[in-house]
Scaffold this active site. Structure first.
Site, PDB file in Angstrom:
ATOM      1  N   HIS A  16       0.846  -1.199   0.000  1.00 28.22           N
ATOM      2  CA  HIS A  16       0.000   0.000   0.000  1.00 28.22           C
ATOM      3  C   HIS A  16       0.880   1.248   0.000  1.00 28.22           C
ATOM      4  CE1 HIS A  16      -3.239  -2.616   2.097  1.00 28.22           C
ATOM      5  NE2 HIS A  16      -3.712  -2.299   0.900  1.00 28.22           N
ATOM      6  N   CYS A  39      -2.767   0.438   9.739  1.00 27.71           N
ATOM      7  CA  CYS A  39      -3.797  -0.499   9.250  1.00 27.71           C
ATOM      8  C   CYS A  39      -4.781  -0.923  10.336  1.00 27.71           C
ATOM      9  CB  CYS A  39      -3.160  -1.779   8.727  1.00 27.71           C
ATOM     10  SG  CYS A  39      -1.777  -1.560   7.651  1.00 27.71           S
TER      11      CYS A  39
HETATM   12  N1  GLY Z   1      -2.769  -8.885   4.978  1.00 26.48           N
HETATM   13  C1  GLY Z   1      -3.218  -7.593   4.610  1.00 26.48           C
HETATM   14  C2  GLY Z   1      -3.570  -7.520   3.196  1.00 26.48           C
HETATM   15  O1  GLY Z   1      -2.912  -8.123   2.375  1.00 26.48           O
HETATM   16  O2  GLY Z   1      -4.522  -6.900   2.800  1.00 26.48           O
END
Ligand code: GLY
Length: 252
Positions: free
Chosen positions: A160, A247
């Protein structure tokens, strides 16, 4: 200032979630303890927690940040880019509707909240394996409706956008070395994170505090020079599942 955060306890299926790391599978009991410490840290930062129940059908659902973008004026429910995560948004929408006007990203748009970085009234939208151009277009349009601006940035070296760069306020971004020449970010003051401490690029400013992962001395020295309280947390079990500090909550 933030006053609330949504968090969700890791489910017993957590270790079956998505991961590209080579760090092994997480230990569930340790993961619960680390999540509890994270929740305590958010309270120290002055946040009231909204604790959602674990969702066994969604191993990655403790990473609530990917399911929405919450601003002062609205909340946009995302449409996660990986099929296994799409259903995570429903219970989040049920909660957020109590706090903000809601908008929703629709197919064929995909968007993970971890790709969205807010710098004051501007939003950078990372185009990644999870967030496509249509998702970015829809999000930009919703943000414009509420008087925010937005632009895209390519995500190349990480899952991300916020795996590699985060805004900590006062015009300062914390970013991994490989992003240092990113044209879109050229006007910000930068704290560069060395290659061996890349994971620490994901740190979170909440009110008077910065929460950072434990075990990154060079990053800690740099952040400690700023006028914030530094809180370090052991994130080993979440790192195994490609997750970082941002997150694990939706802050607003
Ligand atoms: N484990 C977090 C994701 O890949 O979205």
């Amino acid at each position: 200032m933030f006053s609330k955060a949504i968090v969700r306890k890791p489910s017993t299926t957590f270790s079956q979630g998505l991961s590209s790391s080579n760090l092994g599978r997480p230990d569930y009991q340790l993961c619960l303890a680390q999540h509890q410490a994270y929740c305590e840290a958010l309270k120290i930062c002055g946040l009231e927690l909204i604790e959602l129940v674990a969702e066994e059908n969604y191993p990655d659902s403790t990473f609530v940040e990917d399911t929405a973008i919450v601003t002062k004026k609205c909340a946009i429910i995302s449409r996660p880019g990986h099929e296994s995560r799409k259903g995570e948004v429903e219970s989040i929408a049920e909660e957020l509707i109590k706090h903000r006007p809601i908008e929703r990203v629709a197919a064929p748009g995909t968007l993970d909240g971890g790709d969205i970085m807010q710098l004051e009234n501007h939003f950078y939208i990372g185009l990644s394996d999870r967030t496509n151009k249509e998702g970015a277009r829809q999000l930009s349009s919703f943000l414009n409706k509420y008087t925010y601006t937005a632009s895209t940035i390519d995500v190349i070296d990480s899952l991300h956008l916020k795996s590699g760069v985060n805004y900590i306020g006062d015009g300062i971004i914390v970013l991994m070395e490989s992003l240092k020449n990113t044209n879109e970010l050229k006007d910000y003051k930068k704290i560069l994170i060395t290659a061996e401490e890349t994971y620490a690029s994901n740190c979170v400013r909440i009110n008077d505090c910065i929460i950072m992962p434990k075990g990154f001395p060079n990053t800690k020295a740099k952040l400690s020079a700023l006028p914030y309280k530094i809180i370090e947390l052991d994130m080993s079990e979440f790192e195994k599942m490609d997750g970082g500090l941002s997150c694990l909550s939706l802050r607003f």
